[in-house]
Structures are given as structure tokens and as C-alpha cells.
Write a protein that holds these residues in place. Structure first.
Motif, mmCIF file in Angstrom:
data_model
loop_
_atom_site.group_PDB
_atom_site.id
_atom_site.type_symbol
_atom_site.label_atom_id
_atom_site.label_comp_id
_atom_site.label_asym_id
_atom_site.label_seq_id
_atom_site.Cartn_x
_atom_site.Cartn_y
_atom_site.Cartn_z
ATOM 1 N N GLN A 332 0.793 -1.166 -0.064
ATOM 2 C CA GLN A 332 -0.150 -0.003 0.047
ATOM 3 C C GLN A 332 0.902 1.226 -0.229
ATOM 4 O O GLN A 332 0.624 2.237 -0.691
ATOM 5 C CB GLN A 332 -1.004 0.001 1.182
ATOM 6 C CG GLN A 332 -1.783 1.378 1.413
ATOM 7 C CD GLN A 332 -3.296 0.933 0.769
ATOM 8 O OE1 GLN A 332 -3.554 0.098 0.500
ATOM 9 N NE2 GLN A 332 -4.085 2.158 1.174
ATOM 10 N N GLN A 336 0.841 4.169 -3.035
ATOM 11 C CA GLN A 336 0.755 5.588 -2.508
ATOM 12 C C GLN A 336 2.081 6.337 -2.982
ATOM 13 O O GLN A 336 1.679 7.477 -3.881
ATOM 14 C CB GLN A 336 0.711 5.752 -1.077
ATOM 15 C CG GLN A 336 0.021 6.597 -0.665
ATOM 16 C CD GLN A 336 -0.340 6.496 0.826
ATOM 17 O OE1 GLN A 336 0.000 5.687 1.496
ATOM 18 N NE2 GLN A 336 -1.255 7.316 1.319
ATOM 19 N N THR A 340 1.737 9.167 -6.251
ATOM 20 C CA THR A 340 2.217 10.355 -5.970
ATOM 21 C C THR A 340 3.063 11.134 -7.048
ATOM 22 O O THR A 340 3.166 12.191 -7.463
ATOM 23 C CB THR A 340 2.732 10.775 -4.598
ATOM 24 O OG1 THR A 340 1.720 10.125 -3.737
ATOM 25 C CG2 THR A 340 2.958 11.871 -4.097
ATOM 26 N N PRO A 426 -4.382 9.901 -5.233
ATOM 27 C CA PRO A 426 -3.588 9.562 -4.075
ATOM 28 C C PRO A 426 -4.521 9.469 -2.630
ATOM 29 O O PRO A 426 -4.298 8.895 -1.740
ATOM 30 C CB PRO A 426 -2.758 10.685 -3.872
ATOM 31 C CG PRO A 426 -2.531 11.180 -5.267
ATOM 32 C CD PRO A 426 -3.753 10.990 -5.943
ATOM 33 N N ARG A 427 -5.851 10.305 -2.954
ATOM 34 C CA ARG A 427 -6.484 10.254 -1.587
ATOM 35 C C ARG A 427 -7.215 9.009 -1.289
ATOM 36 O O ARG A 427 -7.722 8.589 -0.370
ATOM 37 C CB ARG A 427 -7.535 11.530 -1.832
ATOM 38 C CG ARG A 427 -7.072 12.877 -1.256
ATOM 39 C CD ARG A 427 -7.840 13.910 -1.851
ATOM 40 N NE ARG A 427 -8.176 13.842 -3.360
ATOM 41 C CZ ARG A 427 -9.043 14.688 -3.759
ATOM 42 N NH1 ARG A 427 -9.667 15.643 -3.243
ATOM 43 N NH2 ARG A 427 -9.105 14.756 -5.104
ATOM 44 N N ASP A 430 -4.914 6.866 1.117
ATOM 45 C CA ASP A 430 -4.423 7.010 2.429
ATOM 46 C C ASP A 430 -4.842 6.288 3.593
ATOM 47 O O ASP A 430 -4.644 6.384 4.879
ATOM 48 C CB ASP A 430 -4.540 8.671 2.799
ATOM 49 C CG ASP A 430 -5.832 9.087 2.720
ATOM 50 O OD1 ASP A 430 -6.893 8.210 2.753
ATOM 51 O OD2 ASP A 430 -6.129 10.441 2.755
ATOM 52 N N ARG A 432 -7.759 6.166 4.455
ATOM 53 C CA ARG A 432 -8.775 6.812 5.062
ATOM 54 C C ARG A 432 -10.033 6.076 4.849
ATOM 55 O O ARG A 432 -10.380 5.538 3.836
ATOM 56 C CB ARG A 432 -8.898 8.091 4.507
ATOM 57 C CG ARG A 432 -9.937 8.949 5.093
ATOM 58 C CD ARG A 432 -10.282 10.074 4.404
ATOM 59 N NE ARG A 432 -11.770 10.604 4.469
ATOM 60 C CZ ARG A 432 -11.909 11.569 5.353
ATOM 61 N NH1 ARG A 432 -11.166 12.200 5.964
ATOM 62 N NH2 ARG A 432 -13.448 11.948 5.491
#
Ligand SMILES: [Zn+2]
Length: 491
Positions: A332, A336, A340, A426-427, A430, A432
Motif C-alpha cells: 500500500q 501510494q 504521488t 492519492p486520496r 491514504d 482513510r
């Protein structure tokens, strides 16, 4: 795009690396599909990520492919034996649903995972129940040619009639005859003999049953794949894939019956490719304490499906991989970083314009040309995806390459690896989670803590309020105090 390295693949038939040369204008490729009675787990999905990698490799080499993955919606007995209950019927009884509902539900679940893992859809998804008539015709021809015998439990393929039976598995038939791993079937001549048709026993009544010359019943599992692949790809085709477990029995039996049915003395399929296991053993995801982890367990834990794909491609398909949380965390994080770094290079050439873009950049950028040649060499060498991944990472750190050159290399690697670098945000990576993904239990637990914190504050017990805030933060929950009371969100 084909800069000239000969594609070489490891053929399980003969156990050696061979040049791949297509025998037809379009290469036929068949991959054994799922039996749709349960959710596919991560180990199951490795086989389809592998088949997809092969497809992408062939596409890179300019070889058109017609790909078939079957859906086994009948006829696979529990424990893959020839007798006993049908997996779908057992699942239907367990879940109190019809067999049709079970098949439809788990087929959908399989398609969802295929899409989430960015696997190119096959040209055909044949369902076994639609081919039972052709399976009966196939078995009838084998019976007419003397390759079978009848028992009360069904029609059996007589493996003694095939001199090179088991060549794919390098099978020692004498040894296997002694082996205890094959179930006992009354009257069966050799332990390697297998059911083409499973006839209902006295007093037994299957839910899924068809009339046949051998009595009402259901087709044998091995028969399904021979019939569907030949129906959709022709009598001979070039590539058959599956998990390495199929190499020892299922594919051995597919070959025996297909070559007996064809009777032309030619090998049925030229290249057999098998992926190694994904070891799920020691570390299990929290959610799936009872069974093997599924892709949904990973996404619920905040991992992106492409992190799992990257983890798989970080190993060669013929190497066993250990699934661990540490390895997935690393995948992961790598994904990421890649996303980016790739973002400023967008838009990337897409699959249609990639060939033109690579040809142009090769003329203008010597560094890019060299990297493209390395990528081609890696994929041509039995699909060396770890190497392609390493080249991709080097490219993004390479100062001597033009920005255009970087974009083309990234697009080339992405076309082969299928990580979706052209569009990933990219979001998305994260870790989230949005509140909609919380279970009712999780939501209630968070709300209970928030209420306790409010109470502690009302009582001016600041130490307690602070301690609860820390607990909430550890759960990834951010509390904001507003004039209307506290609100919370996932960070
Ligand atoms: Zn199969």
C-alpha cells in the motif's frame, strides 16, 4: 511496442521454459473459473490476476487473444471428489436459498472482485449449466470409442486406455494407485479413473439433475472444462491456465478425456501455465476469523484493491507468496508513492496510443529507449513482473530521462501491471475510511465513546475526557466540538 525479445513461457507440459509461438491468428486461452457456492478468497483471486498478467503480456507482444473463464454452477462435488453432495446444493441448504440464487449471488461476488482488481474481462464467461447437453454428447462419444465403463454411481473414464495418462503431472500412476488421497469408489478399476457422469444413487434426488443415457444425474467436474473450452475456442487451442493444484488432477483428466475425444494424436492444448499458491496461513485479517480472507476484508480494513494486486505482482507467478499484513502495508505504501510521483506526469498515453508513443519516444530519448527495452526483456522472460515493477520505480527516480519519456515508461508498465496508475487518486490510498463503511457495531461503539466524553466534560472531568479523546484518535476518529454539541468524523 514489440522491441524484439522473444516471448518465453514456462510450460508445465514438459516443465521447461519455451518460446511462445501462436498457432492461430487469435490465440485461444482458457482459465479454469470458480465454483460459485462461496465467496472467492484472496488465494483464488491470484489465479485470475495471473491470467490477466499473461493476457497483458500477450497484448504487449501484439498477440491477439480470445479469453474464456468458465463459471461452474453445477457438478462440483464437495471436496472435489466424484461422489457425494454437490457444493451448490450444500450451500443452498445452509443458506436457505435456491441453488439459482446461490449461483447468481456468488457469481456477482466473483465479478465484483474481478472488477476491483482491474482484471480485463474475458471474451466469454460460459456457465456449466448451459452446456450439459454438449457434455452428454461428449461423454457419449467417449463411450462409443471404448474409453469408459459404467458403474451404479455413474459413467467412468478408464485411464488405463490412455498410455501417457498423467504426463502433465509427471504422474506415477502405479504410485497413485496406492495413494490413499483418492476416495474409494465401489467398482472403480483404477484410482485415477474419474466420473464423466455422476448418476443419482437409489433414494437420492439431486436438485440439479439432468436425464442422460447413464440415468438422471449431473456431469463430472473435469468434463465441464473440456466441453466449454472446445465449444468456445475450437478443438485445439494454445493456452490453458489455472492454479498449480489443478496441474496434478483436474488438468490431467481434462487432457486425457479431450485427447481421447479428439482421437487425432495431436496434443490438445500446447501450453499449460500454472500459478503458485498464495499462503494465507498464519496471519488472518481480523474480519475473517472463520475463513480465508477476502478482498472485501482488505478494503474494509482500509487497503486499496490495487495494493493487493501490487503485492501479488511483486512476486513471480511461479513463486509461493506468503500473505502477511506487513507485506500488504508495504504494498500500500509503495502504491501510494507511485501514484504521488505519477500524478504530475498525467495524462498518460492510453492503451490505444501507447504503441505510437513508445515508438516516438524511442527515437527521441535514449534513456527511455533503454528502459523500454528492459521492460520488454522482463515481460518476455516468463512474465517477470517484479522486474517490471523495479524498472517503474527506477524510472520515477531517474534524473536523465525526459518528462515525456517518464510518462511513456509509466504507461507501458501500467499496461502490463494493470495498477490503474493513470487514474488512481492519492486520496484513495491514504487508508482513510468514510463513515459509510462502518458497521453498525463500530458506529455504536464510537458514539458510545463520544457520549461518554461529553458526559465527562459536563462533569468537568478533563482527565477522563482527554483519555477518551485519545482512545477515539486511536480508532481514527476526530471529534469536533460545536455549539450544537460534538460531531465526529473519520480522519
Ligand atoms: Zn477446469
Amino acid at each position: 511496442m514489440t522491441t524484439g525479445h522473444q516471448l518465453r513461457l514456462y510450460n508445465s507440459l514438459g516443465r521447461r521454459i519455451e518460446d511462445f509461438s501462436p498457432s492461430a491468428a487469435v490465440t485461444g486461452m482458457y482459465s479454469c473459473g470458480p465454483t460459485v457456492y462461496a465467496f472467492p478468497h484472496l488465494g483464488n483471486m491470484r489465479a485470475y490476476v495471473f491470467a490477466d498478467t499473461l493476457r497483458r503480456g500477450l497484448r504487449w507482444k501484439g498477440i491477439p487473444v480470445r479469453h474464456v473463464i468458465n463459471i461452474t454452477d453445477v457438478g462440483n462435488a464437495v471436496a472435489d471428489t466424484d461422489t457425494g453432495e454437490d457444493k451448490l446444493e450444500v450451500a443452498a441448504a445452509r443458506e436457505r436459498r435456491s441453488v439459482d440464487d446461490i449461483a447468481a449471488f456468488y457469481t456477482r461476488a466473483f465479478f465484483d472482485d474481478m472488477a476491483a482488481l482491474n482484471i480485463l474481462p474475458p471474451d466469454e464467461y460460459p456457465r456449466a449449466t448451459a452446456y450439459v447437453g454438449q457434455m452428454i454428447e461428449f461423454a457419449t462419444r467417449l463411450e462409443e470409442r471404448g474409453y469408459t465403463y459404467r458403474l451404479p454411481s455413474g459413467l467412468y473414464f478408464d485411464t488405463a486406455k490412455v498410455p501417457d495418462y498423467g504426463a502433465l503431472a509427471l504422474l506415477d500412476v502405479e504410485g497413485q494407485r496406492e495413494a490413499a488421497r483418492v476416495e474409494h469408489v465401489e467398482g472403480r478399476r483404477r484410482k485415477t479413473d474419474f466420473a464423466l457422469w455422476r448418476t443419482e444413487g437409489p433414494g437420492q434426488r439431486r436438485i440439479m439433475r439432468w436425464d442422460s443415457p447413464w440415468g438422471p444425474g449431473a456431469p463430472g467436474w473435469h468434463l465441464e472444462c473440456s466441453v466449454m473450452s472446445i465449444a468456445l475456442l475450437g478443438p485445439h487451442f494454445d493456452i490453458h491456465t489455472g492454479g498449480v493444484d489443478h496441474r496434478e488432477l483436474h488438468h490431467v483428466n481434462e487432457i486425457a478425456q479431450s485427447e481421447a475425444w479428439l482421437g487425432d494424436g495431436q496434443p490438445w492444448v500446447r501450453y499449460w501455465l500454472h500459478n503458485e499458491f498464495l499462503q494465507l496461513g498464519a496471519q488472518k485479517m481480523a474480519k475473517s476469523a472463520g475463513g480465508a480472507p477476502r478482498l472485501a476484508d482488505l478494503t474494509e480494513a482500509g487497503y486499496h484493491p490495487m495494493a493487493f494486486r501490487l503485492f501479488l505482482l511483486g512476486g513471480h507467478y511461479r513463486s509461493q507468496l506468503d500473505f502477511t499484513v506487513t507485506a500488504l502495508d508495504a504494498a500500500q505504501a509503495t502504491l501510494q508513492r507511485l501514484v504521488t510521483r505519477v500524478q504530475p506526469l498525467r495524462p498518460l498515453p492510453d492503451a490505444d496510443t501507447l504503441a505510437i508513443a513508445t515508438a516516438r519516444i524511442s527515437d527521441r530519448d535514449a534513456v527511455a529507449a533503454k528502459l523500454l527495452d528492459q521492460i520488454d526483456a522482463a515481460i518476455a522472460a516468463d512474465l517477470n513482473t517484479p522486474k517490471v515493477l523495479a524498472i517503474l520505480q527506477d524510472t520515477l527516480r531517474e534524473p536523465a530521462i525526459t518528462r515525456n519519456g517518464q510518462g511513456v515508461i509509466v504507461a507501458a508498465c501500467d499496461a502490463l501491471l494493470g495498477l490503474g496508475l493513470a487514474s488512481l487518486d492519492p486520496r484513495d490510498l491514504d487508508g482513510r475510511r468514510d463513515t459509510a463503511s462502518l458497521t453498525t457495531g463500530e458506529r455504536q461503539a464510537i458514539e458510545k465513546l463520544v457520549a461518554e466524553r461529553t458526559e465527562a466534560r459536563a462533569e468537568q472531568d478533563w482527565a477522563r475526557a482527554d483519555q477518551i479523546r485519545v482512545e477515539l484518535e486511536q480508532l481514527g476518529v476526530q471529534v469536533t466540538d460545536t455549539p450544537d454539541g460534538p460531531t465526529w468524523d473519520l480522519r
